[in-house]
Design a protein around this motif. Structure first.
Motif, PDB file in Angstrom:
ATOM      1  N   HIS A 117       0.799  -1.223   0.000  1.00 31.24           N
ATOM      2  CA  HIS A 117       0.000   0.000   0.000  1.00 31.24           C
ATOM      3  C   HIS A 117       0.834   1.276   0.000  1.00 31.24           C
ATOM      4  O   HIS A 117       0.278   2.354  -0.133  1.00 31.24           O
ATOM      5  N   ALA A 118       2.168   1.158   0.157  1.00 31.13           N
ATOM      6  CA  ALA A 118       3.006   2.351   0.270  1.00 31.13           C
ATOM      7  C   ALA A 118       4.231   2.222  -0.616  1.00 31.13           C
ATOM      8  O   ALA A 118       4.770   1.126  -0.815  1.00 31.13           O
ATOM      9  N   THR A 143      10.547  -5.278  -7.027  1.00 33.30           N
ATOM     10  CA  THR A 143      11.056  -3.912  -6.990  1.00 33.30           C
ATOM     11  C   THR A 143      11.902  -3.607  -8.218  1.00 33.30           C
ATOM     12  O   THR A 143      11.860  -2.510  -8.767  1.00 33.30           O
ATOM     13  N   ARG A 144      12.681  -4.606  -8.687  1.00 31.75           N
ATOM     14  CA  ARG A 144      13.486  -4.405  -9.882  1.00 31.75           C
ATOM     15  C   ARG A 144      12.595  -4.034 -11.067  1.00 31.75           C
ATOM     16  O   ARG A 144      12.917  -3.126 -11.845  1.00 31.75           O
ATOM     17  N   ALA A 145      11.450  -4.725 -11.207  1.00 35.79           N
ATOM     18  CA  ALA A 145      10.548  -4.428 -12.310  1.00 35.79           C
ATOM     19  C   ALA A 145      10.016  -3.008 -12.216  1.00 35.79           C
ATOM     20  O   ALA A 145       9.902  -2.292 -13.221  1.00 35.79           O
ATOM     21  N   ARG A 148       7.237  -3.639   9.749  1.00 34.20           N
ATOM     22  CA  ARG A 148       6.852  -5.009   9.401  1.00 34.20           C
ATOM     23  C   ARG A 148       6.084  -5.090   8.095  1.00 34.20           C
ATOM     24  O   ARG A 148       6.105  -6.114   7.414  1.00 34.20           O
ATOM     25  N   GLU A 149       5.385  -4.026   7.726  1.00 32.92           N
ATOM     26  CA  GLU A 149       4.568  -4.057   6.527  1.00 32.92           C
ATOM     27  C   GLU A 149       5.449  -3.944   5.274  1.00 32.92           C
ATOM     28  O   GLU A 149       6.400  -3.170   5.223  1.00 32.92           O
ATOM     29  N   SER A 150       5.113  -4.729   4.250  1.00 30.74           N
ATOM     30  CA  SER A 150       5.854  -4.662   2.991  1.00 30.74           C
ATOM     31  C   SER A 150       5.550  -3.348   2.283  1.00 30.74           C
ATOM     32  O   SER A 150       4.390  -2.947   2.173  1.00 30.74           O
ATOM     33  N   VAL A 151       6.594  -2.696   1.819  1.00 30.40           N
ATOM     34  CA  VAL A 151       6.452  -1.457   1.057  1.00 30.40           C
ATOM     35  C   VAL A 151       7.314  -1.562  -0.192  1.00 30.40           C
ATOM     36  O   VAL A 151       8.196  -2.419  -0.294  1.00 30.40           O
ATOM     37  N   LYS A 152       7.070  -0.690  -1.145  1.00 29.48           N
ATOM     38  CA  LYS A 152       7.866  -0.653  -2.364  1.00 29.48           C
ATOM     39  C   LYS A 152       8.824   0.522  -2.265  1.00 29.48           C
ATOM     40  O   LYS A 152       8.404   1.655  -2.037  1.00 29.48           O
ATOM     41  N   GLU A 210      -0.574   1.287 -10.084  1.00 28.96           N
ATOM     42  CA  GLU A 210      -1.055   0.420  -9.000  1.00 28.96           C
ATOM     43  C   GLU A 210      -1.947   1.215  -8.059  1.00 28.96           C
ATOM     44  O   GLU A 210      -1.453   1.927  -7.182  1.00 28.96           O
ATOM     45  N   ARG A 211      -3.241   1.076  -8.221  1.00 32.46           N
ATOM     46  CA  ARG A 211      -4.182   1.837  -7.392  1.00 32.46           C
ATOM     47  C   ARG A 211      -4.145   1.384  -5.936  1.00 32.46           C
ATOM     48  O   ARG A 211      -4.611   2.104  -5.051  1.00 32.46           O
ATOM     49  N   ALA A 212      -3.612   0.202  -5.683  1.00 30.15           N
ATOM     50  CA  ALA A 212      -3.497  -0.243  -4.286  1.00 30.15           C
ATOM     51  C   ALA A 212      -2.506   0.618  -3.505  1.00 30.15           C
ATOM     52  O   ALA A 212      -2.548   0.664  -2.281  1.00 30.15           O
ATOM     53  N   LEU A 213      -1.623   1.301  -4.209  1.00 26.21           N
ATOM     54  CA  LEU A 213      -0.662   2.192  -3.561  1.00 26.21           C
ATOM     55  C   LEU A 213      -1.370   3.484  -3.195  1.00 26.21           C
ATOM     56  O   LEU A 213      -1.623   4.332  -4.042  1.00 26.21           O
ATOM     57  N   ARG A 214      -1.661   3.633  -1.929  1.00 25.37           N
ATOM     58  CA  ARG A 214      -2.379   4.820  -1.452  1.00 25.37           C
ATOM     59  C   ARG A 214      -1.481   5.789  -0.710  1.00 25.37           C
ATOM     60  O   ARG A 214      -1.902   6.895  -0.377  1.00 25.37           O
ATOM     61  N   ILE A 215      -0.245   5.375  -0.440  1.00 25.87           N
ATOM     62  CA  ILE A 215       0.677   6.181   0.362  1.00 25.87           C
ATOM     63  C   ILE A 215       1.972   6.340  -0.404  1.00 25.87           C
ATOM     64  O   ILE A 215       2.569   5.350  -0.846  1.00 25.87           O
ATOM     65  N   GLY A 216       2.421   7.584  -0.584  1.00 26.54           N
ATOM     66  CA  GLY A 216       3.677   7.841  -1.271  1.00 26.54           C
ATOM     67  C   GLY A 216       4.590   8.722  -0.445  1.00 26.54           C
ATOM     68  O   GLY A 216       4.128   9.581   0.315  1.00 26.54           O
TER      69      GLY A 216
END
Length: 407
Positions: A154-155, A192-194, A169-173, A255-261
């Motif tokens: 989500h981030a 992440t590489r992609a 603990r949460e997965s982020v990009k 990616e609309r699931a990404l709500r936090i930048g």
């Protein structure tokens, strides 16, 4: 009929009514689909140049070399916002956002902790734990853990390799730039590489720099240590911020699931030769304005909010080298359709000697966590306990209740 109250009980009840409460609204707003973008300016940007108190008679007295001229329509003068504040001329691209009512400011916000250490203040801001330096997750990581479908990311952070604000603990990009990506080992993650290749696949200078840096994993421990100790804390200069903003917009559209930048920029530690309408700070502010205009164009849906902040402010008075030193309170900017813009919010007590923190700095009238709470509660539909988890120790600041539009 209830028993009569003693004078002590009456005073206690009155004090409780006036004291900050954890949460002013009993129920959160409906969960929206808006996005939150945090832009962090590492090194302590000069808030008195972001938001210029041009009508304060002490402003020019305290800054004989770097004060901006009062608004008069010329290129070197500040740009009038209202009868109290003006905008630095290098931020002129933001003036339409103010006039459209989507840009607002809180002029005396920050951490209640008095530290003047960049490292400590940034850590405490990113973990939302003023005064504490023990290991803790970043508050954006904690917020991401509350967001929507399980096992989804989500981030996303663009630019820095490992910002504390996204650690946890949460997965982020993490889309790191150049050698920073190699140092963090994020290129070993196929997902992440992609994302990196999608963002940095062009022919622009930043993309070329990334591809060149990604091919090299050489860096000494001493070099890395110097970076960690710097005020910029690994953030790139403002000249790259607009490109990072475009990259963030690309990723979050895909990616609309990404709500936090999250974005950051260094270069704000202006101890010497800060300049006024021109100079090093003006150049950085011009780059910041370009990035914020880019973000506004990409994040313009009703629930989208952009927050701009720094770890602390700078001294009200200039120093002997025509710069400013580490201070306390600072200005926070908020941009979005839901923001009650075209105005500033909260308390401002001016620059008279008796109103300054330790007789030298803008005070902190509003805890940065209280500013963030105003955005997070309706934007993410957080319950009281969830808001307290994301922003530990937060108290609801009713002086900021007009910051967001209602309805």
């Amino acid at each position: 009929m209830p028993p009569s109250l003693t004078r002590r009980q009456c005073l206690g009840a009155a004090a409780a009514a006036l004291a900050p409460r954890a949460f002013a609204q009993a129920t959160p707003g409906a969960r929206g689909d808006g996005r939150l973008i945090v832009v962090f300016l590492r090194g302590a940007v000069d808030g008195l140049s972001l938001l210029v108190p041009y009508t304060d008679r002490d402003y020019a007295r305290l800054r004989p070399s770097i004060a901006l001229p009062a608004p008069d329509g010329t290129d070197q003068a500040a740009l009038r916002l209202d009868g109290t504040f003006a905008l630095h001329p290098a931020l002129s691209n933001l003036l339409p956002l103010w006039q459209q009512g989507v840009l607002a400011a809180v002029p005396a916000a920050g951490s209640p902790d008095p530290t003047r250490s960049h490292f400590d203040a940034q850590y405490q801001w990113e973990t939302a734990r003023p005064g504490k330096t023990s290991d803790a997750p970043g508050w954006l990581n904690t917020l991401a853990a509350l967001g929507g479908a399980p096992n989804a990311v989500h981030a996303v952070g663009v630019g820095e390799a490992n910002p504390r604000i996204l650690a946890g603990r949460e997965s982020v990009k993490l889309v790191a730039r150049g050698q920073a990506a190699s140092r963090a080992g994020v290129l070993d993650n196929p997902r992440t590489r992609a994302a990196l290749l999608a963002v940095y696949g062009g022919d622009d200078a930043v993309s070329q720099a990334f591809r060149q840096g990604a091919g090299s994993r050489l860096q000494t421990a001493e070099e890395l240590q110097r970076e960690m100790q710097a005020a910029d804390n690994g953030a790139a200069p403002p000249a790259l911020l607009a490109q990072d903003a475009r990259n963030l917009g690309t990723l979050m559209r895909q990616e609309r699931a990404l709500r936090i930048g999250f974005l950051s920029a260094g270069g704000w530690d202006t101890h010497a030769n800060q300049g006024a309408a021109t100079g090093s700070l003006a150049n950085n502010l011009r780059n910041l304005a370009a990035a914020l205009v880019q973000l506004r164009s990409d994040f313009n849906q009703p629930g989208d909010v952009i927050v701009v902040a720094s770890e602390f402010g700078r001294t009200a008075a200039e120093n002997g080298t025509r710069g400013t030193d580490h201070g306390h309170g600072n200005a926070m900017w908020l941009i979005g359709q839901r923001i009650a813009g075209g105005r500033w919010h909260g308390d401002w007590s001016g620059l008279a000697p008796g109103n300054l923190h330790e007789a030298r700095d803008v005070p902190v009238h509003h805890d940065f966590r209280a500013v963030l709470a105003q955005v997070l509660r309706p934007g993410f539909g957080l319950t009281d306990s969830q808001l307290a988890t994301v922003l530990p120790g937060v108290n609801w600041d009713r002086r900021l209740d007009g910051l967001l539009r209602r309805g």
